[in-house]
Scaffold this motif. Structure first.
Motif, PDB file in Angstrom:
ATOM      1  N   ASN A 110       0.835  -1.196   0.000  1.00  0.00           N
ATOM      2  CA  ASN A 110       0.000   0.000   0.000  1.00  0.00           C
ATOM      3  C   ASN A 110       0.872   1.248   0.000  1.00  0.00           C
ATOM      4  O   ASN A 110       1.829   1.363   0.760  1.00  0.00           O
ATOM      5  CB  ASN A 110      -0.915   0.038   1.227  1.00  0.00           C
ATOM      6  N   ARG A 112      -0.861   4.403  -0.310  1.00  0.00           N
ATOM      7  CA  ARG A 112      -1.796   5.499  -0.079  1.00  0.00           C
ATOM      8  C   ARG A 112      -1.913   5.822   1.413  1.00  0.00           C
ATOM      9  O   ARG A 112      -1.775   4.953   2.262  1.00  0.00           O
ATOM     10  CB  ARG A 112      -3.154   5.151  -0.651  1.00  0.00           C
ATOM     11  N   SER A 113      -2.224   7.087   1.686  1.00  0.00           N
ATOM     12  CA  SER A 113      -2.335   7.540   3.075  1.00  0.00           C
ATOM     13  C   SER A 113      -3.742   7.298   3.610  1.00  0.00           C
ATOM     14  O   SER A 113      -4.683   7.074   2.850  1.00  0.00           O
ATOM     15  CB  SER A 113      -2.024   9.038   3.156  1.00  0.00           C
ATOM     16  N   HIS A 114      -3.865   7.403   4.922  1.00  0.00           N
ATOM     17  CA  HIS A 114      -5.184   7.270   5.538  1.00  0.00           C
ATOM     18  C   HIS A 114      -6.119   8.393   5.080  1.00  0.00           C
ATOM     19  O   HIS A 114      -7.330   8.210   4.989  1.00  0.00           O
ATOM     20  CB  HIS A 114      -5.079   7.215   7.065  1.00  0.00           C
ATOM     21  N   TRP A 116      -6.225   9.679   2.033  1.00  0.00           N
ATOM     22  CA  TRP A 116      -6.754   9.250   0.735  1.00  0.00           C
ATOM     23  C   TRP A 116      -7.899   8.271   0.954  1.00  0.00           C
ATOM     24  O   TRP A 116      -8.940   8.375   0.299  1.00  0.00           O
ATOM     25  CB  TRP A 116      -5.652   8.602  -0.108  1.00  0.00           C
ATOM     26  N   PHE A 117      -7.719   7.314   1.867  1.00  0.00           N
ATOM     27  CA  PHE A 117      -8.758   6.324   2.129  1.00  0.00           C
ATOM     28  C   PHE A 117     -10.007   6.973   2.734  1.00  0.00           C
ATOM     29  O   PHE A 117     -11.124   6.511   2.497  1.00  0.00           O
ATOM     30  CB  PHE A 117      -8.246   5.198   3.021  1.00  0.00           C
ATOM     31  N   ARG A 118      -9.826   8.036   3.499  1.00  0.00           N
ATOM     32  CA  ARG A 118     -10.992   8.741   4.041  1.00  0.00           C
ATOM     33  C   ARG A 118     -11.836   9.341   2.913  1.00  0.00           C
ATOM     34  O   ARG A 118     -13.067   9.316   2.953  1.00  0.00           O
ATOM     35  CB  ARG A 118     -10.561   9.831   5.018  1.00  0.00           C
ATOM     36  N   TRP A 119     -11.179   9.898   1.897  1.00  0.00           N
ATOM     37  CA  TRP A 119     -11.910  10.435   0.751  1.00  0.00           C
ATOM     38  C   TRP A 119     -12.501   9.306  -0.086  1.00  0.00           C
ATOM     39  O   TRP A 119     -13.639   9.407  -0.556  1.00  0.00           O
ATOM     40  CB  TRP A 119     -10.995  11.320  -0.110  1.00  0.00           C
ATOM     41  N   PHE A 120     -11.747   8.241  -0.262  1.00  0.00           N
ATOM     42  CA  PHE A 120     -12.229   7.069  -0.999  1.00  0.00           C
ATOM     43  C   PHE A 120     -13.491   6.509  -0.348  1.00  0.00           C
ATOM     44  O   PHE A 120     -14.407   6.041  -1.039  1.00  0.00           O
ATOM     45  CB  PHE A 120     -11.104   6.016  -1.023  1.00  0.00           C
TER      46      PHE A 120
END
Length: 140
Positions: A110, A112-114, A116-120
């Motif tokens: 992985n 990606r940052s946390h 990025w995952f929050r927006w995802f």
């Protein structure tokens, strides 16, 4: 037909529960440094992904039955159904993307940052909003 609609809605809601929760687990995985916690989160994510995939199948099958056999959304004046089907295809892509991201975590790849995952994590909320408006309001 009402029984089929009821079960379609039930499976869609259940599938969405997974689409909402799995990315949240990915947020936590992106923040985690402890190996034991990471392994526990990966186990939860794997089980959830399998379960939500199982739930997506009857949701899609019943929806296709309502559309192709019963005729809901067919004929002139049902442009909303085409837009809804596009959203369903996007949701299937999102579901697949969740699986791909989970595999990257399992492989330790992985990037990606946390954040990025929050927006995802917001994508299924927006798609659900669009689908609800299309189905209830039928704007076109």
């Amino acid at each position: 037909m009402l029984w089929i609609k009821a079960f379609h809605i039930l499976f869609v809601i259940s599938w969405f529960a997974g689409l909402f929760y799995l990315p949240r687990i990915l947020v936590n995985l992106a923040m985690e440094n402890d190996a034991t916690s990471t392994e526990r989160l990966l186990l939860m994510a794997r089980k959830l992904y399998r379960f939500m995939t199982i739930l997506a199948v009857p949701a899609l099958a019943l929806g296709l039955y309502l559309w192709l056999v019963i005729g809901i959304g067919r004929g002139p004046g049902n442009g909303w159904m085409h837009a809804k089907l596009l959203c369903v295809v996007l949701l299937l892509g999102y579901h697949h993307a969740c699986g791909s991201l989970l595999k990257k975590f399992e492989q330790g790849k992985n990037t990606r940052s946390h954040v990025w995952f929050r927006w995802f994590n917001e994508v299924p909320v927006l798609l659900l909003l669009v689908v609800l408006i299309l189905v209830v309001v039928k704007p076109f």
